[in-house]
Design an enzyme around this catalytic site. Sequence first.
Site, mmCIF file in Angstrom:
data_model
loop_
_atom_site.group_PDB
_atom_site.id
_atom_site.type_symbol
_atom_site.label_atom_id
_atom_site.label_comp_id
_atom_site.label_asym_id
_atom_site.label_seq_id
_atom_site.Cartn_x
_atom_site.Cartn_y
_atom_site.Cartn_z
ATOM 1 N N GLY A 1 12.371 -0.153 2.576
ATOM 2 C CA GLY A 1 13.183 -0.374 1.230
ATOM 3 C C GLY A 1 14.240 -1.329 1.724
ATOM 4 N N GLY B 1 1.938 11.135 4.364
ATOM 5 C CA GLY B 1 0.870 11.648 5.455
ATOM 6 C C GLY B 1 -0.562 11.434 4.868
ATOM 7 N N GLY C 1 11.292 -4.001 1.776
ATOM 8 C CA GLY C 1 13.205 -4.147 1.728
ATOM 9 C C GLY C 1 12.439 -5.031 0.353
ATOM 10 C CB SER D 1 -0.930 0.276 0.903
ATOM 11 O OG SER D 1 -1.288 1.089 1.246
ATOM 12 C CB CYS E 1 -2.430 6.852 11.178
ATOM 13 S SG CYS E 1 -3.688 5.909 10.520
ATOM 14 C CB THR F 1 10.777 0.590 -1.008
ATOM 15 O OG1 THR F 1 9.781 1.051 -0.139
ATOM 16 C CG2 THR F 1 11.843 1.696 -1.538
ATOM 17 C CG ASN G 1 -3.895 0.683 3.963
ATOM 18 O OD1 ASN G 1 -3.967 1.530 3.869
ATOM 19 N ND2 ASN G 1 -2.774 0.257 3.949
#
Lengths: 306, 264
Positions: A220, A72, A247, A21, A133, A269, A101
């Site tokens: 990552g 954000g 990663g 996500s 969050c 990533t 998500n």
Amino acid sequence: MTDLSIDLGKIQLKNPVMTASGTFGYGVEYADFFPLDQLGAVVVKGIRMEPSHGNPTPRVAEVSSGMLNAIGLQGPGVEKFLHGEEYMPFLRRSGATVIVNIWGKTVEEYREVAAALDADREGIAALEINISCPNVKEGGVAFGTDINLASQVISAVRGATSLPIITKLSPNVTSIADFARAAEACGSDMVSLINTITGMAIDVRTRRPKIANVTGGLSGPAIKPVAVRMVYQVYKAVKIPIIGMGGIMTGEDAVEFMLAGASAVAVGTAIFIDPMAPIKVIAGIREYMDEFGIKQVSELIGAVKV
Amino acid sequence: MPQHGEIISNEILKDSYRKVVFYVPDIAAKTQPGQFVHVKIANLRDRILRRPFSICNVTPDGMLTVVYKVVGSGTEILAELPPGTVCDLMGPLGNPFTIGDDDELPVIVAGGYGSAATYLLAQRSPAKGILLLGARSSDDLILTEEFKSAGFEVRIATNDGSVGHHGLVTELVADVMRENPKRKMRFYGCGPFGMLMALGKMLTRGGMDGELSLDHLMCCGVGACFACVVKVKDESNADGWRYARTCKEGPVFQAHKVYYPEEN
Ligand SMILES: Cc1cc2nc3c(=O)[nH]c(=O)nc-3n(C[C@H](O)[C@H](O)[C@H](O)COP(=O)(O)OP(=O)(O)OC[C@H]3O[C@@H](n4cnc5c(N)ncnc54)[C@H](O)[C@@H]3O)c2cc1C
Ligand SMILES: Cc1cc2nc3c(=O)[nH]c(=O)nc-3n(C[C@H](O)[C@H](O)[C@H](O)COP(=O)(O)O)c2cc1C
Ligand code: FES
């Protein structure tokens, strides 16, 4: 023939590779690169009730073998997501398996988003609850790092939908296995992990943080060993299927997560570096299976020899 | 689709500015002025992300030129890559500048690598116009001869007064407006954010429009991560603005659509 199909209990995937996500937009952004239905599932960027601006910029910074982000959760809000042409209507036409998500600023908002998606569920395979969050009511403490708040959120979502639910766990806790157990107890059908690890980077010339939000989430290759360890711990703690991420760049990275206990994986990533990464990861898993004579990909789950 | 781009040449243009030529026929053929490529620099080691660069020039035989300033780890490594090295390029990305009609005077306002990002625009504009180039000092002035060869008049402003007008490039814009009261003009801007904000405000206040190339730190380059945003006006939003992705909805924006904080 190698068989990559995977059974996650409530959902079946043609292969175990999803997008993480927030790293694959709403799918449409990558539709020119490959057909989205080649993926095990498309996991879209976090959705809440209202549209949100997200954080001030800069929102990302590159660090050794990874990046920090504090986007954000900019997003269109659930109404536009369900009906805006480039969101859910596009995804329905694409034939992709879609996981949405979701997030909120209060427990109630999580419940509302889940209910809104449930009411318009065509083409939605599952909901993934992002509990990383901050909760505005509790003064910004992250839902995902407080086990009582996390349980409240999962129970609220469970009560609002019969869609399969995946709880996305935060790594920013002392014992992630405890949170996985709580998710299972509250009726979560799966868990996914890990979300980003809180980090910080400072420009030493200006003495200012490299991202406007001061701290951000690390993702990552830099986080892979932490993620593999957490998947391994959670696998020993719960019976529900695990979606592993953090990663993953190659097929072998994905296999590593499955050996640790993941039933499926997500690529994040790596997509920023190579949009074809998820497809290459699928091909890489297949190559590994051919090399080691594995017929069904589920044979890999939890097969690490300790 | 990412493409292999072989480096044909990679040399110093001026001081820390360098010019690299890639052979990437598929991207070169599609490129319009103002678009960019997202480059996975070879040998980046633990620096993993792509770097975005404006496309300075393309040729029919498949060459694509990028002019870049060495500022950090990625551009330092790029500067060391010899001809024959293959990088991975995505592009052309982003929305291009609109090329004007032959009765319009194109006025390009640039700073930093902005002249590189607008060179193809100058070349493809049917009418030859004016480049207003701003820089800290004479060291940062690049491609002035190339613009002259493309038929453009070049006027310069430097902060330290070492060359041309001593002051801001936006002061030259006012001169051009005064000199051409009747002429239809088309303004383009590309350079540091502050300069573009000043230019955009000046244009919209004067009842004119233009196109500004606004970019920001990028990550995916295709609209998926929401890293690269700038504020644009949005009446449907209570705040009057929203964040727009410069890689996808830009980098070229109409000046009157950009949100200028102090005005609101
Ligand atoms: C659309 C676009 C077009 C550009 N065109 C040019 C050009 O034609 N010539 C040129 O010299 N530069 C250009 N830039 C800026 C260029 O991308 C950066 O200077 C470069 O990425 C710096 O990389 P680095 O590894 O040397 O620096 P580092 O500071 O080590 O980079 C670290 C990270 O930050 C990012 N980054 C750093 N500075 C910038 C910046 N100013 N803008 C965007 N990302 C940044 C890098 O991509 C990388 O991910 C452009 C930027 C954008 C967004
Ligand atoms: C730019 C960016 C945005 C993200 N947005 C979200 C999000 O909206 N919701 C969420 O649950 N996770 C989000 N994540 C976390 C990723 O889904 C993933 O858990 C994490 O990046 C680790 O995987 P990776 O190392 O492969 O990227 C985001 C990550 C990045 C880098
Ligand atoms: S760089 Fe990812 S949205 Fe623009």
